[in-house]
Scaffold this motif. Structure first.
Motif, PDB file in Angstrom:
ATOM      1  N   ILE A 154       0.843  -1.203   0.000  1.00 40.39           N
ATOM      2  CA  ILE A 154       0.000   0.000   0.000  1.00 40.39           C
ATOM      3  C   ILE A 154       0.878   1.253   0.000  1.00 40.39           C
ATOM      4  O   ILE A 154       1.790   1.360   0.831  1.00 40.39           O
ATOM      5  CB  ILE A 154      -0.938   0.032   1.232  1.00 40.39           C
ATOM      6  CG1 ILE A 154      -1.821  -1.235   1.285  1.00 40.39           C
ATOM      7  CG2 ILE A 154      -1.803   1.282   1.221  1.00 40.39           C
ATOM      8  CD1 ILE A 154      -2.646  -1.363   2.556  1.00 40.39           C
TER       9      ILE A 154
ATOM     10  N   LEU B  84      -4.057  -6.251   0.811  1.00 47.96           N
ATOM     11  CA  LEU B  84      -3.455  -5.139   0.050  1.00 47.96           C
ATOM     12  C   LEU B  84      -1.972  -4.994   0.382  1.00 47.96           C
ATOM     13  O   LEU B  84      -1.131  -4.829  -0.507  1.00 47.96           O
ATOM     14  CB  LEU B  84      -4.180  -3.824   0.360  1.00 47.96           C
ATOM     15  CG  LEU B  84      -5.669  -3.713  -0.024  1.00 47.96           C
ATOM     16  CD1 LEU B  84      -6.253  -2.414   0.522  1.00 47.96           C
ATOM     17  CD2 LEU B  84      -5.844  -3.757  -1.533  1.00 47.96           C
TER      18      LEU B  84
ATOM     19  N   TYR C  27      -0.787  -0.675  -4.402  1.00 45.72           N
ATOM     20  CA  TYR C  27      -2.084  -0.002  -4.344  1.00 45.72           C
ATOM     21  C   TYR C  27      -1.861   1.420  -3.849  1.00 45.72           C
ATOM     22  O   TYR C  27      -1.352   1.618  -2.744  1.00 45.72           O
ATOM     23  CB  TYR C  27      -3.037  -0.737  -3.394  1.00 45.72           C
ATOM     24  CG  TYR C  27      -3.470  -2.087  -3.921  1.00 45.72           C
ATOM     25  CD1 TYR C  27      -4.589  -2.197  -4.748  1.00 45.72           C
ATOM     26  CD2 TYR C  27      -2.765  -3.245  -3.595  1.00 45.72           C
ATOM     27  CE1 TYR C  27      -4.991  -3.438  -5.242  1.00 45.72           C
ATOM     28  CE2 TYR C  27      -3.157  -4.486  -4.088  1.00 45.72           C
ATOM     29  CZ  TYR C  27      -4.270  -4.573  -4.911  1.00 45.72           C
ATOM     30  OH  TYR C  27      -4.663  -5.796  -5.401  1.00 45.72           O
TER      31      TYR C  27
ATOM     32  N   TYR D 149      -3.195   5.093  -2.709  1.00 52.56           N
ATOM     33  CA  TYR D 149      -4.345   5.769  -2.117  1.00 52.56           C
ATOM     34  C   TYR D 149      -3.905   7.091  -1.508  1.00 52.56           C
ATOM     35  O   TYR D 149      -2.725   7.287  -1.192  1.00 52.56           O
ATOM     36  CB  TYR D 149      -4.912   4.951  -0.944  1.00 52.56           C
ATOM     37  CG  TYR D 149      -5.544   3.631  -1.293  1.00 52.56           C
ATOM     38  CD1 TYR D 149      -6.879   3.560  -1.694  1.00 52.56           C
ATOM     39  CD2 TYR D 149      -4.828   2.441  -1.152  1.00 52.56           C
ATOM     40  CE1 TYR D 149      -7.474   2.334  -1.966  1.00 52.56           C
ATOM     41  CE2 TYR D 149      -5.419   1.212  -1.424  1.00 52.56           C
ATOM     42  CZ  TYR D 149      -6.738   1.163  -1.834  1.00 52.56           C
ATOM     43  OH  TYR D 149      -7.317  -0.045  -2.108  1.00 52.56           O
TER      44      TYR D 149
ATOM     45  N   GLU E 256      -7.811  -9.247 -11.861  1.00 55.21           N
ATOM     46  CA  GLU E 256      -7.127  -8.490 -10.804  1.00 55.21           C
ATOM     47  C   GLU E 256      -6.078  -9.380 -10.152  1.00 55.21           C
ATOM     48  O   GLU E 256      -6.201 -10.605 -10.178  1.00 55.21           O
ATOM     49  CB  GLU E 256      -8.136  -8.035  -9.749  1.00 55.21           C
ATOM     50  CG  GLU E 256      -8.813  -6.706 -10.051  1.00 55.21           C
ATOM     51  CD  GLU E 256      -7.884  -5.502  -9.942  1.00 55.21           C
ATOM     52  OE1 GLU E 256      -6.782  -5.640  -9.385  1.00 55.21           O
ATOM     53  OE2 GLU E 256      -8.270  -4.424 -10.440  1.00 55.21           O
TER      54      GLU E 256
END
Lengths: 330, 251
Positions: free
Chosen positions: B2, B30, B37, B39, B164
């Protein structure tokens, strides 16, 4: 409905005076002259819709034993599809594939019955299931043109067409794309919109509406080039809002070998040379695969000896030639 | 892995965000992934909230009493919805869309539809819980419920599936049944929500593991079937980032 041909007695009444009148007349005849009613219902020219709408009368008057095999099986199918319990219609014994005449009977139900599509939900459900049995189980492709008409007619009326689209595409026959592409030429935007969805192509831009013939020609050229290599993906409207029903098998296109529709596999066993070629092809990136497959297919049809030479080159050299769009590898 | 605001996420921060076991499980997937990923902190918080609500909405729909019906026989509460000729439901123009969605959960026995539509209902219910009725009504004034057809633009991504790297609780998955009996196309596949711990919710079949889902679908195959049902490796996900943008614009 073309009523100029030889029409059965009951169809004549139905076309002229409607379903309710036909039901009344049939009941009156059956009560007075049972044999005559049986003769009328068993006429070979009868349309499936008349049989379907007289199902309650046939049941009430208990005429099952006197029905022709065609009618008996057709009503048995209706009962099975609509999940109606009818002890006299022992559909378990029928078995969907028992009897060589089953596909012919299903074909009769669909081809003589499709004109009445939309008359009620139960009738449409039977038509959808019969179509599915024909194209999926019995590989009857003769009904595909009828099916495409139904799909687009229902779309215009806002009626349910998802099940019909599902089995139309699941026929595993790339010809369905050609049948759908014909609607790109329609003047009705609803037809064009649905055709684009079925073909997995984008809707025309404002200026493209003026050249739908060009768009159609472009699609048909693509289809002609790729038809041998298309396979049914299994995608449907149940899975996604934008199903891609058919896709190009790039391995097949690279080797210029047809995809067998019944098992989605590349036709004919591979030679050791082909296995080797495929092995190196699989090492390429997706973009390279597209370039190589397209080039391979193009020169295969232009000059097979040239294609043979090109196929013997190492992958990188193949790629260099293909990327440059060169036709000469001598 | 992440990344928050372009940098690897701080372990303490991730621990803070793992308030319950579900959030912990999502963050673990994650964080342990090969994929990066990216964010903002708000985006990650929002995704955790929405995924949790999706699972809650699936549990609640399972308990609501809504029946499995094919589109031809679908039914809805006409006080809130118009039943359309294709078997879909269009929210009435004079009712609150949020209340109409809630009614499916309150009066489930008055509703019956297929599996894909049930999943769409779940997404709307989850968004209703996250955004609140007033904001939800503004965002989704014209709801049409019929599988992935005519789905609202802000939710259109759930109608699309793609491969995915990881599968997360709250994802939409699909069990496909290639040899389904042609007479019962409603069993061509089962749309499900990943409920975590290897369980899936599918409308009409309930909450089960993959093996049980496949077993049920296999009973719906044609007589000479050769291919078993199986779980596709693709997922459908809402555009969490866009929805988070909308959410934080108002909060």
């Amino acid at each position: 409905m073309d009523t100029n041909g030889s029409l059965s007695f009951l169809d004549q009444i139905r076309f002229t005076n409607g379903i309710d009148h036909c039901k009344t007349i049939f009941r009156e005849i059956a009560e007075k002259e049972r044999e005559k009613a049986i003769h009328y219902i068993n006429q070979t020219e009868l349309y499936f819709a008349s049989l379907f709408f007289l199902f309650p009368e046939i049941d009430e008057l208990n005429l099952y034993e006197n029905l022709s095999r065609r009618n008996y099986i057709a009503l048995g199918m209706c009962a099975k599809i609509l999940e109606i319990e009818k002890p006299f219609l022992d559909i378990k014994q029928l078995g969907r594939k028992n009897g060589r005449d089953i596909p012919l009977i299903l074909n009769w139900m669909f081809t003589t019955g499709s004109a009445e599509d939309g008359i009620n939900s139960e009738y449409d459900r039977v038509l959808d299931a019969v179509a599915a049995l024909l194209v999926i189980d019995h590989k009857d492709t003769s009904i595909l043109p009828f099916m495409v008409n139904l799909i687009f007619n229902r779309n215009k009326k806002g009626l349910l067409n998802h099940d019909l689209i599902w089995c139309f595409m699941k026929s595993c026959n790339p010809h369905v794309l050609k049948l759908s592409a014909d609607y790109l030429l329609s003047y009705d935007p609803k037809d064009v919109e649905l055709a684009c969805k079925l073909l997995s192509i984008k809707m025309p831009d404002a200026e493209e509406w003026d050249d739908m013939r060009g768009r159609y020609n472009h699609y048909i050229a693509w289809l002609n080039e790729n038809e041998r290599y298309l396979y049914h993906t299994g995608e449907s409207l149940n899975l996604t809002s934008e199903p891609m029903y058919y896709d190009v098998d790039l391995n097949a296109k690279y080797l210029c070998k047809e995809v067998l529709q019944h098992n989605k596999k590349i036709g004919n066993p591979f030679t050791s040379k082909e296995r080797k070629q495929l092995k190196q092809f699989l090492e390429a990136t997706e973009n390279e695969k597209r370039i190589l497959a397209e080039y391979s297919n193009r020169i295969y049809y232009q000059d097979q000896s040239l294609w043979n030479k090109w196929m013997h080159l190492p992958l990188q050299e193949q790629m260099n030639v293909a990327a440059a769009g060169q036709g000469d590898v001598r | 892995m992440i990344h928050i605001d372009g940098k690897p996420a701080d372990a303490e921060l991730l621990k803070e965000l793992s308030k319950d076991s579900l959030e912990k499980d999502i963050i673990n997937i994650l964080a342990n992934s090969q994929k990066i990923y990216t964010y903002s902190i708000n985006e990650l918080k929002f995704e955790l909230i929405l995924r949790k609500e999706i699972i809650e909405a699936a549990h609640d729909l399972n308990r609501s009493g809504i029946s499995f019906r094919v589109f031809r026989d679908s039914k809805c509460n006409r006080e809130y919805w118009d039943r359309m000729d294709d078997g879909g439901f269009a929210v009435k123009s004079d009712v609150s869309p949020g209340e109409a969605i809630s009614d499916i959960y309150k009066n489930g026995s008055r509703y019956g539809t297929e599996c894909a539509t049930a999943i769409v209902i779940i997404y709307y219910k989850a968004l209703l819980e996250v955004f609140g009725k007033e904001r939800f009504d503004q965002l989704f004034p014209n709801i049409y419920l019929m599988n992935w057809h005519l789905i609202d633009n802000k939710l259109k991504e759930v109608g699309l599936t793609h491969k995915e790297t990881d599968y997360l609780p709250g994802d939409r998955r699909y069990f496909i049944n290639p040899d389904v009996d042609p007479i019962t196309p409603q069993w061509q596949g089962e749309n499900v929500i990943d409920m975590n711990h290897g369980l899936y919710y599918g409308h009409g079949v309930g909450i089960r593991n993959a093996e049980a889902m496949i077993k049920i679908l296999n009973t719906k195959r044609k007589k000479d079937a050769v291919e078993s049902a199986y779980l596709l490796d693709s997922v459908g996900r809402p555009n969490f980032r866009n929805l988070a943008d909308i959410y934080y614009r108002e909060h």
